[in-house]
Design a protein around this motif. Structure first.
Motif, PDB file in Angstrom:
ATOM      1  N   PHE A   4       0.828  -1.202   0.000  1.00  0.00           N
ATOM      2  CA  PHE A   4       0.000   0.000   0.000  1.00  0.00           C
ATOM      3  C   PHE A   4       0.862   1.251   0.000  1.00  0.00           C
ATOM      4  N   VAL A   5       0.448   2.208  -0.821  1.00  0.00           N
ATOM      5  CA  VAL A   5       0.947   3.568  -0.732  1.00  0.00           C
ATOM      6  C   VAL A   5      -0.271   4.395  -0.357  1.00  0.00           C
ATOM      7  N   SER A   6      -0.302   4.860   0.869  1.00  0.00           N
ATOM      8  CA  SER A   6      -1.447   5.643   1.332  1.00  0.00           C
ATOM      9  C   SER A   6      -1.023   7.099   1.495  1.00  0.00           C
ATOM     10  N   TYR A   7      -1.990   7.970   1.301  1.00  0.00           N
ATOM     11  CA  TYR A   7      -1.686   9.397   1.408  1.00  0.00           C
ATOM     12  C   TYR A   7      -2.897  10.146   1.942  1.00  0.00           C
ATOM     13  N   GLY A   8      -2.616  11.327   2.457  1.00  0.00           N
ATOM     14  CA  GLY A   8      -3.688  12.158   2.991  1.00  0.00           C
ATOM     15  C   GLY A   8      -3.109  13.323   3.763  1.00  0.00           C
ATOM     16  N   GLY A   9      -3.772  13.662   4.843  1.00  0.00           N
ATOM     17  CA  GLY A   9      -3.325  14.759   5.694  1.00  0.00           C
ATOM     18  C   GLY A   9      -2.360  14.261   6.748  1.00  0.00           C
ATOM     19  N   VAL A  10      -2.601  14.640   7.980  1.00  0.00           N
ATOM     20  CA  VAL A  10      -1.676  14.325   9.066  1.00  0.00           C
ATOM     21  C   VAL A  10      -1.480  12.827   9.263  1.00  0.00           C
ATOM     22  N   ALA A  11      -2.510  12.022   9.021  1.00  0.00           N
ATOM     23  CA  ALA A  11      -2.405  10.578   9.244  1.00  0.00           C
ATOM     24  C   ALA A  11      -1.776   9.837   8.064  1.00  0.00           C
ATOM     25  N   GLY A  12      -1.539  10.507   6.957  1.00  0.00           N
ATOM     26  CA  GLY A  12      -0.882   9.878   5.823  1.00  0.00           C
ATOM     27  C   GLY A  12      -1.649   8.712   5.223  1.00  0.00           C
ATOM     28  N   GLY A  13      -2.956   8.698   5.413  1.00  0.00           N
ATOM     29  CA  GLY A  13      -3.766   7.629   4.847  1.00  0.00           C
ATOM     30  C   GLY A  13      -3.737   6.326   5.625  1.00  0.00           C
TER      31      GLY A  13
END
Length: 194
Positions: free
Chosen positions: A113-122
């Motif tokens: 998995f490559v997860s992304y987002g805000g502070v939690a990084g997905g």
């Protein structure tokens, strides 16, 4: 022996998404790794409607051309990287829909998995998706790439410019995908259920 096919699946389908540049970066990393025959699979281009097959996926009796095409595409893969956003503390609908279309085609294949987002990084989306892929008899890796504040890593051309930590995490994940793909090959070759 040919290299295993690694499909890098970009899960986000919305306009203005960050997932595509993240997926393109991961594709570059997989090419540089040299352990796979990598290909980018963009769910926005695949364009699956909300699950519309009348038969349960385990039967593999598909009626629609889009399902047959999706089945053939996923079937040829030996391993996956899911590039996933985090929406409202969870994974997005497009990746769940894409997974739900099929059953046997996913079995005995490792997934990173490559997860992304805000502070939690997905990471919340990633953790929610693990039991879903496990139910499909996929093998989710511990090794992952998590990208917090992902827009900070985009340049003016909307290309991802990774940190050293992201590049190192990608290399470790790809190494493990190669090992797991090889270890699971006998199960894939013996044929999934049905």
């Amino acid at each position: 022996m040919s290299k295993p096919v690694l499909q890098i699946v970009v899960a986000s389908t919305r306009p203005g998404r960050v997932g595509l540049p993240v997926g393109e970066w991961m594709l570059d990393e997989a090419v540089e790794h040299k352990g796979f025959e990598p290909e980018l699979v963009d769910l926005a281009e695949v364009g699956l409607p909300l699950l519309d097959e009348p038969n349960h996926p385990r039967l593999r009796r598909y009626e629609h051309r889009h399902t047959k095409d999706w089945s053939a595409r996923v079937d040829r893969a030996d391993a996956f990287v899911f590039v996933i956003p985090e929406y409202n503390h969870g994974f997005n609908a497009a990746i769940k829909n894409a997974l739900d279309y099929l059953y046997q085609e996913w079995q005995h294949k490792p997934v990173g998995f490559v997860s992304y987002g805000g502070v939690a990084g997905g990471t919340r989306a990633l953790q929610m998706l693990k039991p879903v892929v496990a139910a499909l008899k996929m093998v989710p890796l511990v090794e992952a790439v998590n990208i917090p504040f992902v827009r900070n890593f985009l340049d003016d051309e909307q290309r991802l410019r990774p940190s050293e930590a992201m590049t190192e995490a990608a290399a470790v994940m790809l190494d493990e995908l190669a090992r797991m793909s090889a270890a699971l090959r006998p199960l894939r070759e013996s044929g999934a259920e049905g």
